[in-house]
Design a protein around this motif. Structure first.
Motif, short mmCIF file in Angstrom:
data_model
loop_
_atom_site.label_atom_id
_atom_site.label_comp_id
_atom_site.label_asym_id
_atom_site.label_seq_id
_atom_site.Cartn_x
_atom_site.Cartn_y
_atom_site.Cartn_z
N SER A 124 -11.38 18.81 7.86
CA SER A 124 -11.20 17.95 9.02
C SER A 124 -9.72 17.76 9.31
N ASN A 125 -9.38 17.39 10.55
CA ASN A 125 -8.01 17.12 10.91
C ASN A 125 -7.98 15.79 11.66
N TYR A 126 -7.07 14.90 11.30
CA TYR A 126 -6.99 13.58 11.89
C TYR A 126 -5.52 13.17 11.94
N GLN A 127 -4.99 13.05 13.12
CA GLN A 127 -3.61 12.62 13.32
C GLN A 127 -2.64 13.33 12.38
N GLY A 128 -2.76 14.64 12.27
CA GLY A 128 -1.85 15.41 11.44
C GLY A 128 -2.24 15.50 9.98
N PHE A 129 -3.32 14.86 9.59
CA PHE A 129 -3.80 14.93 8.21
C PHE A 129 -4.95 15.92 8.13
N HIS A 130 -5.11 16.55 6.97
CA HIS A 130 -6.26 17.43 6.76
C HIS A 130 -6.80 17.22 5.35
N ILE A 131 -8.01 17.66 5.16
CA ILE A 131 -8.71 17.46 3.89
C ILE A 131 -8.96 18.80 3.24
N GLN A 132 -8.73 18.82 1.94
CA GLN A 132 -8.91 20.04 1.17
C GLN A 132 -9.73 19.74 -0.08
N VAL A 133 -10.57 20.66 -0.48
CA VAL A 133 -11.35 20.53 -1.71
C VAL A 133 -10.43 20.81 -2.89
N LEU A 134 -10.50 19.94 -3.91
CA LEU A 134 -9.68 20.13 -5.11
C LEU A 134 -10.47 20.82 -6.21
N HIS A 135 -9.72 21.47 -7.09
CA HIS A 135 -10.28 22.20 -8.23
C HIS A 135 -9.58 21.73 -9.50
N PRO A 136 -10.10 22.05 -10.68
CA PRO A 136 -9.50 21.57 -11.93
C PRO A 136 -8.00 21.87 -12.07
N ALA A 137 -7.51 22.90 -11.45
CA ALA A 137 -6.09 23.24 -11.56
C ALA A 137 -5.19 22.39 -10.67
N ASP A 138 -5.76 21.52 -9.86
CA ASP A 138 -4.99 20.74 -8.88
C ASP A 138 -4.53 19.38 -9.43
N GLU A 139 -4.18 19.35 -10.71
CA GLU A 139 -3.80 18.06 -11.31
C GLU A 139 -2.53 17.48 -10.70
N ASN A 140 -1.61 18.30 -10.22
CA ASN A 140 -0.39 17.77 -9.60
C ASN A 140 -0.71 17.03 -8.30
N THR A 141 -1.72 17.48 -7.58
CA THR A 141 -2.12 16.79 -6.35
C THR A 141 -2.68 15.41 -6.68
N VAL A 142 -3.53 15.34 -7.67
CA VAL A 142 -4.11 14.05 -8.08
C VAL A 142 -3.01 13.14 -8.60
N ARG A 143 -2.13 13.66 -9.44
CA ARG A 143 -1.03 12.86 -9.98
C ARG A 143 -0.17 12.31 -8.85
N SER A 144 0.10 13.13 -7.85
CA SER A 144 0.92 12.71 -6.73
C SER A 144 0.31 11.51 -6.00
N VAL A 145 -1.00 11.55 -5.76
CA VAL A 145 -1.67 10.42 -5.10
C VAL A 145 -1.61 9.19 -6.01
N PHE A 146 -1.93 9.36 -7.28
CA PHE A 146 -1.95 8.24 -8.20
C PHE A 146 -0.58 7.58 -8.32
N GLU A 147 0.48 8.37 -8.33
CA GLU A 147 1.84 7.82 -8.40
C GLU A 147 2.17 6.98 -7.18
N LYS A 148 1.55 7.29 -6.05
CA LYS A 148 1.83 6.59 -4.80
C LYS A 148 0.90 5.40 -4.58
N ALA A 149 0.07 5.07 -5.57
CA ALA A 149 -0.91 3.98 -5.40
C ALA A 149 -0.94 3.04 -6.61
N PRO A 150 0.22 2.53 -7.04
CA PRO A 150 0.20 1.67 -8.23
C PRO A 150 -0.62 0.39 -8.05
N ASN A 151 -0.65 -0.17 -6.86
CA ASN A 151 -1.42 -1.40 -6.66
C ASN A 151 -2.92 -1.17 -6.83
N TYR A 152 -3.41 0.00 -6.43
CA TYR A 152 -4.82 0.33 -6.64
C TYR A 152 -5.17 0.23 -8.13
N PHE A 153 -4.32 0.80 -8.97
CA PHE A 153 -4.60 0.79 -10.40
C PHE A 153 -4.45 -0.61 -10.98
#
Length: 157
Positions: free
Chosen positions: A2-31
């Motif tokens: 999907s595409n929404y205001q310049g954003f898009h969605i991609q399916v992640l795989h086990p090798a995509d740990e840097n992508t997950v880490r990047s989101v988690f680093e940007k969301a300290p209040n969530y944790f």
């Protein structure tokens, strides 16, 4: 996907740990709100790992126009109840949290699940996570079960 205001969605795989880490680093209040701590490497393994081998697992990343990770959504499907999906993680980077991207990810997930025969979505949150509970209720989820520690919300598709 999907595409929404310049954003898009991609399916992640086990090798995509840097992508997950990047989101988690940007969301300290969530944790802080949901886990009462900052994220750990074990959280990344929970999202991308195979710790629930009897379930179908789907993980999506929300990326901006420069492919910077801004959110992720992790879903489980119980093969014995193939119409039932559980949201394990919905995390949005704090710099875009006010842009409605959490709602976008939820809508994409619902449509994707409907296309796969989905009839119900559930999410379990800490009972103390008032902001999250309000968010899911605003999207039409209702209380399925509630304990002192957790609340499970459900939405029929």
């Amino acid at each position: 996907m999907s595409n929404y205001q310049g954003f898009h969605i991609q399916v992640l795989h086990p090798a995509d740990e840097n992508t997950v880490r990047s989101v988690f680093e940007k969301a300290p209040n969530y944790f802080k709100e949901t886990k009462k701590r900052l994220f750990t490497e074990a959280d990344i393994e929970l999202v991308l790992g195979t710790n629930k081998p009897n379930f179908n697992k789907y993980t999506f990343a929300l990326l901006d126009g420069e492919d910077n990770a801004k959110g992720l959504l992790d879903i489980l499907q119980d093969p014995s109840e193939s119409t039932h999906f559980t949201i394990e993680w919905l995390v949005i980077a704090e710099d875009v949290v006010e842009e409605g991207l959490d709602e976008l990810l939820e809508k994409v997930a619902l449509q994707w699940a409907k296309d796969d025969g989905g009839k119900q979505f559930d999410i379990t949150l800490p009972s103390s996570y008032d902001v999250g509970i309000s968010f899911w209720k605003k999207l039409g989820y209702s209380v399925l079960t509630e304990t002192e520690e957790n609340i499970t919300l459900s939405k029929t598709l």
